[in-house]
Design a protein around this motif. Structure first.
Motif, PDB file in Angstrom:
ATOM      1  N   GLU A 130       0.861  -1.181   0.000  1.00 36.61           N
ATOM      2  CA  GLU A 130       0.000   0.000   0.000  1.00 36.61           C
ATOM      3  C   GLU A 130       0.892   1.225   0.000  1.00 36.61           C
ATOM      4  OE1 GLU A 130      -3.063   0.111   2.945  1.00 36.61           O
ATOM      5  OE2 GLU A 130      -3.855  -1.864   2.412  1.00 36.61           O
ATOM      6  N   VAL A 131       0.653   2.119  -0.974  1.00 38.78           N
ATOM      7  CA  VAL A 131       1.537   3.269  -1.146  1.00 38.78           C
ATOM      8  C   VAL A 131       0.725   4.556  -1.239  1.00 38.78           C
ATOM      9  CG1 VAL A 131       3.299   4.316  -2.630  1.00 38.78           C
ATOM     10  CG2 VAL A 131       3.258   1.835  -2.325  1.00 38.78           C
ATOM     11  N   ILE A 137      -5.575  14.221   0.094  1.00 41.91           N
ATOM     12  CA  ILE A 137      -6.504  13.239  -0.471  1.00 41.91           C
ATOM     13  C   ILE A 137      -6.806  13.558  -1.934  1.00 41.91           C
ATOM     14  CG2 ILE A 137      -8.702  12.027  -0.131  1.00 41.91           C
ATOM     15  CD1 ILE A 137      -7.035  11.940   2.362  1.00 41.91           C
ATOM     16  N   LEU A 138      -6.611  12.573  -2.792  1.00 43.87           N
ATOM     17  CA  LEU A 138      -6.981  12.703  -4.202  1.00 43.87           C
ATOM     18  C   LEU A 138      -8.337  12.034  -4.415  1.00 43.87           C
ATOM     19  CD1 LEU A 138      -3.546  11.597  -5.694  1.00 43.87           C
ATOM     20  CD2 LEU A 138      -4.398  13.939  -5.499  1.00 43.87           C
ATOM     21  N   THR A 139      -8.983  12.351  -5.549  1.00 44.92           N
ATOM     22  CA  THR A 139     -10.283  11.737  -5.822  1.00 44.92           C
ATOM     23  C   THR A 139     -10.138  10.282  -6.239  1.00 44.92           C
ATOM     24  OG1 THR A 139     -10.193  12.560  -8.078  1.00 44.92           O
ATOM     25  CG2 THR A 139     -11.404  13.896  -6.479  1.00 44.92           C
ATOM     26  N   ALA A 144      -1.896   9.370  -8.812  1.00 46.38           N
ATOM     27  CA  ALA A 144      -0.820   8.804  -7.995  1.00 46.38           C
ATOM     28  C   ALA A 144      -0.050   7.738  -8.771  1.00 46.38           C
ATOM     29  CB  ALA A 144      -1.392   8.226  -6.702  1.00 46.38           C
ATOM     30  N   VAL A 145      -0.757   6.906  -9.531  1.00 45.90           N
ATOM     31  CA  VAL A 145      -0.080   5.883 -10.341  1.00 45.90           C
ATOM     32  C   VAL A 145       0.825   6.540 -11.374  1.00 45.90           C
ATOM     33  CG1 VAL A 145      -0.404   4.149 -12.132  1.00 45.90           C
ATOM     34  CG2 VAL A 145      -1.802   4.094 -10.116  1.00 45.90           C
ATOM     35  N   ILE A 149       4.723   5.787 -11.770  1.00 46.40           N
ATOM     36  CA  ILE A 149       5.284   5.204 -12.992  1.00 46.40           C
ATOM     37  C   ILE A 149       6.369   6.116 -13.570  1.00 46.40           C
ATOM     38  CG2 ILE A 149       4.749   4.630 -15.414  1.00 46.40           C
ATOM     39  CD1 ILE A 149       2.190   3.319 -14.453  1.00 46.40           C
ATOM     40  N   ASP A 150       6.159   7.419 -13.507  1.00 38.36           N
ATOM     41  CA  ASP A 150       7.177   8.354 -13.991  1.00 38.36           C
ATOM     42  C   ASP A 150       8.458   8.211 -13.173  1.00 38.36           C
ATOM     43  OD1 ASP A 150       8.662  11.009 -14.041  1.00 38.36           O
ATOM     44  OD2 ASP A 150       7.158  11.382 -15.593  1.00 38.36           O
TER      45      ASP A 150
END
Ligand code: 6GU
Length: 242
Positions: A130-131, A137-139, A144-145, A149-150
């Motif tokens: 869990e990251v 807080i994002l929707t 975040a992914v 990935i970047d």
């Protein structure tokens, strides 16, 4: 590296990562990004993937079955068990050390939650990590992914040009970057530091290291606690800070 993202918004992921360096890395087959639409695995005819929370309360919760079916579709074409990363503000804070660790994997699966959350039973069953990407807080997990990935992909060999990749070492020491300058040598009466025009590479290296130390001391003193400091670094900091 193959990334598979389980998400309700596959287009968002695809479009966010098909430009610039991530786009090039995909063209060169250095990374592969597959976005799996969880809704394709909804099995009621309304393609519903969420429902009211047991026990009441606001919002909706993502149901376990479509997520589990989407996950199974990804791992079933092989007997591999890649790490499954669930993006959540409750996760372990993402940092450069984690990015480096994840970049050594051959395959990663990401699960993006939405609404108020994801049914706990499917998290228990498939998630290995869990990251969180920060204390806000994002929707949903999609942004975040993309951030992860970047950060992971630029550490994969050949994703950055050789010239750029040397820069990676800077954060290795847990120090901030030194300031950079380019032409013109004078901008609004402001001259580029003389040492950078001197052509004296040893002096330039020393100056840059000292600038990194000064910056880190002022902007992110917390990093100095875990920084990789030499004896010379410590002497400089002692003198500078007094
Ligand atoms: Cl990883 N996901 C969501 N939904 N919100 C976040 C986050 C992740 N990290 C910080 N806020």
């Amino acid at each position: 590296m193959k990334y598979t993202i389980l998400t309700l918004f596959p287009d968002m992921i695809k479009q966010g990562l098909n430009t610039s360096i991530m786009g090039k890395a995909q063209e060169k087959k250095l990374i592969q990004i597959e976005a799996v639409n969880i809704r394709d695995y909804a099995y009621n005819k309304h393609k519903q993937v969420d429902d009211y929370p047991y026990g009441g309360g606001a919002g909706m919760v993502m149901q376990p079955e479509p997520i589990y079916e989407a996950y199974k579709s990804v791992i079933e074409d092989g007997n591999k068990t890649p790490r499954v990363i669930y993006l959540t503000p409750q996760g372990k804070p993402f940092n450069q050390t984690m990015a480096r660790e994840f970049s050594k994997e051959e395959e990663l699966i990401f699960l993006c939650g939405h609404y108020e959350g994801v049914d706990e039973r499917v998290i228990d069953r498939i998630v290995t990590d869990e990251v969180s990407i920060g204390d806000y807080i994002l929707t949903g997990g999609e942004l975040a992914v993309m951030v992860m990935i970047d950060a992971i992909s630029r550490l994969i060999p050949d994703v950055l040009s050789n010239e750029t990749s040397a820069e990676i070492e800077t954060f290795d020491d847990n120090l901030l970057e030194y300031p950079q300058y380019t032409r013109p040598a004078v901008f609004m009466d402001d001259r580029v530091p003389d040492v950078l025009l001197s052509g004296h590479h040893k002096n330039i290296d020393v100056w840059r290291r000292q600038q990194s130390l000064i910056r880190t001391y002022h902007k992110r003193p917390d990093l100095l606690e875990t920084a990789n400091l030499t004896e010379a670094d410590r002497k400089f900091l002692d003198k500078y800070c007094k």
